[in-house]
Design a protein around this motif. Structure first.
Motif, PDB file in Angstrom:
ATOM      1  N   SER A  84       0.837  -1.208   0.000  1.00  0.00           N
ATOM      2  CA  SER A  84       0.000   0.000   0.000  1.00  0.00           C
ATOM      3  C   SER A  84       0.865   1.249   0.000  1.00  0.00           C
ATOM      4  O   SER A  84       0.513   2.257  -0.617  1.00  0.00           O
ATOM      5  N   MET A  85       2.023   1.183   0.638  1.00  0.00           N
ATOM      6  CA  MET A  85       2.906   2.358   0.608  1.00  0.00           C
ATOM      7  C   MET A  85       3.502   2.574  -0.785  1.00  0.00           C
ATOM      8  O   MET A  85       3.838   3.701  -1.145  1.00  0.00           O
ATOM      9  N   THR A  86       3.606   1.510  -1.550  1.00  0.00           N
ATOM     10  CA  THR A  86       4.080   1.684  -2.929  1.00  0.00           C
ATOM     11  C   THR A  86       3.042   2.466  -3.736  1.00  0.00           C
ATOM     12  O   THR A  86       3.368   3.397  -4.479  1.00  0.00           O
ATOM     13  N   TYR A  87       1.788   2.115  -3.541  1.00  0.00           N
ATOM     14  CA  TYR A  87       0.719   2.861  -4.232  1.00  0.00           C
ATOM     15  C   TYR A  87       0.648   4.305  -3.735  1.00  0.00           C
ATOM     16  O   TYR A  87       0.496   5.243  -4.519  1.00  0.00           O
ATOM     17  N   ILE A  88       0.745   4.460  -2.411  1.00  0.00           N
ATOM     18  CA  ILE A  88       0.629   5.815  -1.852  1.00  0.00           C
ATOM     19  C   ILE A  88       1.790   6.683  -2.337  1.00  0.00           C
ATOM     20  O   ILE A  88       1.603   7.845  -2.711  1.00  0.00           O
ATOM     21  N   LYS A  89       2.962   6.100  -2.365  1.00  0.00           N
ATOM     22  CA  LYS A  89       4.117   6.872  -2.832  1.00  0.00           C
ATOM     23  C   LYS A  89       3.892   7.326  -4.283  1.00  0.00           C
ATOM     24  O   LYS A  89       4.142   8.478  -4.628  1.00  0.00           O
ATOM     25  N   ILE A 128      -5.866  11.422  -0.624  1.00  0.00           N
ATOM     26  CA  ILE A 128      -4.455  11.171  -0.292  1.00  0.00           C
ATOM     27  C   ILE A 128      -4.296  10.972   1.207  1.00  0.00           C
ATOM     28  O   ILE A 128      -3.381  10.305   1.671  1.00  0.00           O
ATOM     29  N   ASN A 129      -5.215  11.501   1.972  1.00  0.00           N
ATOM     30  CA  ASN A 129      -5.037  11.500   3.422  1.00  0.00           C
ATOM     31  C   ASN A 129      -5.524  10.223   4.103  1.00  0.00           C
ATOM     32  O   ASN A 129      -4.980   9.836   5.118  1.00  0.00           O
ATOM     33  N   PHE A 130      -6.569   9.578   3.566  1.00  0.00           N
ATOM     34  CA  PHE A 130      -6.998   8.384   4.320  1.00  0.00           C
ATOM     35  C   PHE A 130      -7.609   7.259   3.490  1.00  0.00           C
ATOM     36  O   PHE A 130      -8.034   6.247   4.043  1.00  0.00           O
ATOM     37  N   LEU A 131      -7.660   7.389   2.156  1.00  0.00           N
ATOM     38  CA  LEU A 131      -8.188   6.248   1.392  1.00  0.00           C
ATOM     39  C   LEU A 131      -7.135   5.146   1.311  1.00  0.00           C
ATOM     40  O   LEU A 131      -5.938   5.413   1.401  1.00  0.00           O
ATOM     41  N   PRO A 132      -7.559   3.900   1.140  1.00  0.00           N
ATOM     42  CA  PRO A 132      -6.603   2.789   1.088  1.00  0.00           C
ATOM     43  C   PRO A 132      -5.591   2.982  -0.040  1.00  0.00           C
ATOM     44  O   PRO A 132      -5.921   3.514  -1.103  1.00  0.00           O
ATOM     45  N   GLY A 133      -4.373   2.557   0.217  1.00  0.00           N
ATOM     46  CA  GLY A 133      -3.343   2.618  -0.820  1.00  0.00           C
ATOM     47  C   GLY A 133      -3.563   1.463  -1.783  1.00  0.00           C
ATOM     48  O   GLY A 133      -3.334   0.298  -1.434  1.00  0.00           O
ATOM     49  N   ASP A 134      -4.051   1.789  -2.979  1.00  0.00           N
ATOM     50  CA  ASP A 134      -4.272   0.742  -3.983  1.00  0.00           C
ATOM     51  C   ASP A 134      -4.206   1.359  -5.385  1.00  0.00           C
ATOM     52  O   ASP A 134      -3.995   2.569  -5.535  1.00  0.00           O
ATOM     53  N   GLN A 135      -4.433   0.527  -6.390  1.00  0.00           N
ATOM     54  CA  GLN A 135      -4.309   1.001  -7.770  1.00  0.00           C
ATOM     55  C   GLN A 135      -5.312   2.129  -8.070  1.00  0.00           C
ATOM     56  O   GLN A 135      -5.019   3.062  -8.808  1.00  0.00           O
ATOM     57  N   LEU A 151      -6.264   4.487  -6.186  1.00  0.00           N
ATOM     58  CA  LEU A 151      -5.738   5.772  -5.707  1.00  0.00           C
ATOM     59  C   LEU A 151      -4.740   6.330  -6.725  1.00  0.00           C
ATOM     60  O   LEU A 151      -4.748   7.529  -7.041  1.00  0.00           O
ATOM     61  N   VAL A 152      -3.890   5.455  -7.229  1.00  0.00           N
ATOM     62  CA  VAL A 152      -2.901   5.886  -8.232  1.00  0.00           C
ATOM     63  C   VAL A 152      -3.631   6.368  -9.487  1.00  0.00           C
ATOM     64  O   VAL A 152      -3.309   7.428 -10.039  1.00  0.00           O
TER      65      VAL A 152
END
Ligand code: SF4
Ligand code: SF4
Lengths: 392, 449
Positions: free
Chosen positions: B224-229, B261-268, B270-271
């Motif tokens: 998830s941090m990879t997606y968030i990044k 960016i602040n609280f949704l799950p880190g996933d595709q 979001l990207v």
């Protein structure tokens, strides 16, 4: 004719009162008597003054000097709490020149805002923030406190240009403890029924301790205490004063409370029991003892700017009322003091449950509506009277 | 005399908001709906405040509710009333941070709702009100940097729930920036604070594992941090594009992108969302479309968002030909330094972002950041939202205004409003001061030409 004890006592109280109300005058005299030594301004509520004292510095707790805010208006928003606006004003008008530096150990966000103003407006004076961890249940709290106390020691040394020996620190701890112990005796006597000191006198006693050298303060206070005979409480309504975490309430408020037919029996004010309740353990290595003093201050008198799950200001207040026989509580809440606002409903709930009448007064830096306060206080006194058992 | 300029509904809307943010709105609405039914799906729920711990909660198998976000959402939908009323009845002063006041009001409503049934969905009598639909927490985690209110607010939530909900507190050193080696992202203070917060994240993970009974999924955290990044990089690239003249999108568009960016799950998803935001901005540049019709002035906005007034303010500034382009709340928050994140071992970079909350710097650093952004976006002035119950944002504002005037020669105005309490907003003050500032800018321009 007055005995010489009484004369000495009156003169000593006068000196304390003057130092409390005019710390500038006191600092001026101290400087003249200690040429070349520095005066450090420290902000409430938790900076261990012993460290600075042991380095030969006079650590003065910067007080709300009760002057109207003028040029300081340009630096902090109008709605900020009175104490911080007054600090900004002291810096903006050159009144901060009293100090050679400023140290702060607290994390109240408004206080940090004001500290930044001082840093910006007084570039000649070093300003140091050594943030003591405020969440006291954290796994790392003990280690973090120890680390910060050690940092504060180094920073004070560099400010003073002198090393702090353990012996000097031990001696300073003893001096402050001795002075606190004497003040505490006076406060405990009040809670036990002695009314020989008025709330304004006690405020002067504590506020002067916050500015003065502890040995000098102790000497004067001893003379004051020796000259006073205990005076038993009469049947006025017994009131506990709660709040004002970091600066003195206006004296007029304290006077009105007693004029309205109440007697103040105890408090948890900054210029009251909050300041003097916790002692530094003289039997442990001094730096460690200071760390422990900080960790335990919140147990001695809970402070809403600290976070500690198992320490309750509401519980403490009920116990204090039980000890002193307080029949009502007056909350003195400085306008915009958020830590106090957050905890107030907890206090209110606990006192309601215990059946203790209470009154919330929001205090302002300038312009207190004294008459409306008097009326509300008289109503509280009346209400509390009705609580008394008929046969008493 | 102050002249009140009525904002008539007949004024054409000259703001051209990005179309893609509607998709963001859908994602956010789905997220909250999922949260309201999380308990029914057997999930444990954590209430938290401050920095974005959601990737940790995701990897710990929990559903999460960000306190400020929920208060902001209520305010944005004009639904904050019942929660604030419940808070006032409980005894919270109207000048208490309105985020905390709203959220504590929700806690009170949640407790009252519990009396009605065992669903965990509170206030069955009051289902229509979003405020009372917040499910009861199983855990509290505090992650507030800078502002001491955040820390105390969570402690109070803990007390409102009669100390029955376990709480974990992360302590953040305030980045005072006094040492000679101190600077933004630099110096011993920064390094040691980063390590300290990272160590507390390790403790938090162990605490969550033990309390929840769920095994922590490190792979899921890395993923998830990879997606968030990646999403954060795209966000930064999009922000960079907004330096163009005229600006293709504005501060208000970026405000609409805060929640994702602040609280949704880190996933595709979001990207994809931030890719779409950036693409739309690029497309506008290619086609010469600006975020504000006839941009005449460029502004920086300082202060937390006034959530009650988001659409209103975006239209108001556009009406005057003002493109608000940048602001402390956008440029200097929300995974804003994605290069700090090592996706194989993300905890340190996460800790650093929590420390980088814009209320956690002394004024020296804020001054550096503000002057940098004002210069890079080439703004004509600063609008300070004197956020009436937020002590943290307002503290340094006067110094920042003075510095911008002295160093960049740019003027500022102040207006009062609040994060989540509409009653503090003063329309006349904003209108008259904005008009005066724009006139002054016109005069200066005329003199220069
Ligand atoms: S404790 Fe209260 S009165 Fe003191 S500085 Fe903080 S907010 Fe102001
Ligand atoms: S930063 Fe502002 S909004 Fe956030 S908790 Fe502090 S006062 Fe409230």
């Amino acid at each position: 004719m007055e005995s010489s004890d009484e004369t000495n006592g009156a003169a000593a109280l006068d000196t304390l009162r003057t130092a409390a109300r005019d710390p500038r005058g006191y600092v001026g005299r101290w400087r003249a008597e200690h040429p070349g030594r520095k005066v450090l301004g420290v902000l409430p509520m938790n900076f261990p003054r012993e460290l600075a004292h042991a380095a030969g510095v006079l650590p003065v707790i910067v007080a709300d000097d009760q002057q109207p805010v003028t040029e300081g208006r340009a630096f902090l928003p109008e709605f900020y709490c009175g104490f911080t606006r007054n600090l900004a004003d002291q810096a903006a008008t050159g009144r901060f020149d009293l100090y050679d530096g400023l140290f702060v150990a607290d994390h109240c966000i408004q206080l940090l805002g004001a500290t930044d103003i001082v840093r910006e407006l007084e570039p000649r004076a070093p300003v140091f923030l050594g943030q003591l961890i405020s969440s006291l249940n954290d796994i790392s709290a003990g280690a973090k406190i120890a680390e910060m106390v050690a940092t504060l020691r180094t920073e004070v040394e560099s400010f003073a240009g002198r090393t702090i020996t353990d012996d000097a620190l031990r001696a300073s701890i003893r001096s402050f403890n001795r002075d606190r112990a004497l003040m505490r005796r006076v406060f405990d006597a009040r809670a036990a029924g002695d009314t020989c000191f008025s709330p304004v006198e006690l405020q002067d006693v504590v506020a002067s301790a916050q500015a003065m050298d502890p040995d000098e303060h102790h000497r004067l206070l001893s003379a004051v205490v020796a000259a006073r005979e205990p005076r038993p409480r009469d049947d006025r309504i017994r009131v506990h004063l709660s709040g004002h975490l970091c600066h003195a309430p206006r004296r007029e408020l304290l006077e009105v409370i007693e004029e309205a037919g109440a007697v103040v029996v105890d408090d948890d004010l900054w210029t009251g029991r909050r300041y003097l309740q916790a002692m530094v353990d003289e039997s442990t290595p001094p730096l460690e003892a200071i760390g422990r003093w900080y960790a335990e201050r919140n147990v001695a008198v809970p402070c809403p700017t600290r976070v500690q799950h198992d320490v309750d200001w509401d519980r403490w207040l009920l116990d204090a009322a039980e000890r002193s026989g307080a029949e009502a509580v007056v909350h003195l809440m400085p306008k915009f003091c958020e830590p106090h606002m957050l905890y107030y409903p907890e206090l209110r709930r606990a006192l309601d449950t215990a059946g203790l009448p209470q009154l919330l007064v929001e205090t302002e830096h300038e312009g207190i509506p004294l008459e409306s306060f008097r009326t509300r206080l008289e109503a509280l006194v009346e209400r509390t009277h009705r609580n008394r058992p008929a046969y008493a | 005399m102050t002249v009140t300029m009525p904002t008539t509904t007949t004024t054409p809307d000259r703001s051209r908001r990005l179309a893609v943010t509607r998709e963001g709105g859908r994602m956010i609405a789905e997220y909250w709906d999922e949260l309201f039914t999380a308990r029914e799906r057997g999930k444990q729920i954590v209430w938290y405040n401050g920095g974005a711990l959601n990737p940790i909660f995701q990897a710990a198998g929990l559903a999460w509710c960000h306190g400020e976000a929920f208060a902001a959402r209520l305010a944005a939908q004009q639904l904050e009333g019942p929660a604030q009323l419940a808070g006032a009845e409980y005894g919270y002063n109207a000048e208490l941070c309105s985020y905390s006041r709203t959220h504590l009001g929700c806690a009170v409503l949640t407790l009252q709702g519990d009396e009605g049934g065992s669903t965990g969905v509170v206030g069955m009598h009051d289902q229509a009100e979003l405020a009372s639909r917040l499910p009861r927490p199983d855990f509290f985690v505090n992650n507030y940097a800078g502002c001491s209110t955040g820390q105390q607010w969570d402690e109070i939530s803990y007390r409102v729930f009669d100390k029955e909900v376990p709480i974990f507190n992360i302590s953040h050193p305030f980045l005072w920036g006094n040492k000679p080696d101190a600077g933004y992202l630099a110096g011993e203070e920064w390094e040691s604070a980063s390590r300290y917060v990272r160590d507390q994240l390790v403790d938090l993970i162990a605490w969550l594992e033990e309390r929840s009974g769920n095994r922590f999924d490190w792979d899921l955290l890395r993923e998830s941090m990879t997606y968030i990044k990646r999403a954060a990089e795209l966000r930064r690239e999009g922000l960079e594009l907004c330096k163009a003249k005229p600006a293709p999108a504005t501060f208000w568009d970026w405000i609409s992108c805060v929640a994702p960016i602040n609280f949704l799950p880190g996933d595709q998803r979001l990207v994809d969302y931030f890719q779409a935001v950036k693409d739309e901005i690029q497309d506008r540049i290619d086609r010469g479309i600006s975020g504000v019709e006839n941009e005449r002035y460029r502004m920086y906005f300082d202060g937390i968002m006034n959530w009650n007034k988001l659409g209103f303010l975006s239209r108001k500034f556009a009406e005057h030909g003002v493109a608000v382009l940048a602001g402390r709340y956008i440029q200097n928050a929300f995974w804003q330094e994605p290069q700090l994140i090592d996706t194989d071992d993300p905890l340190l970079g996460m800790a650093q972002h929590y420390l980088l909350c814009p209320t956690n710097h002394g004024t020296k650093t804020l001054d550096y950041l503000t002057l940098r952004d004002c210069a890079e976006y080439d703004v004509d002035g600063i609008v300070f939202h004197s956020t009436r119950t937020c002590r943290a944002f307002t503290g340094p504002q006067r110094l920042l205004a003075r510095s911008a005037q002295n160093n960049l020669g740019i003027p500022s105005i102040f207006f009062e409003g609040d994060v989540a309490d509409a009653s503090f907003y003063k329309e006349e003050i904003l209108e008259s001061r904005l008009t005066a500032m724009l006139e002054a800018i016109d005069v200066k321009r005329a003199q220069a030409s």
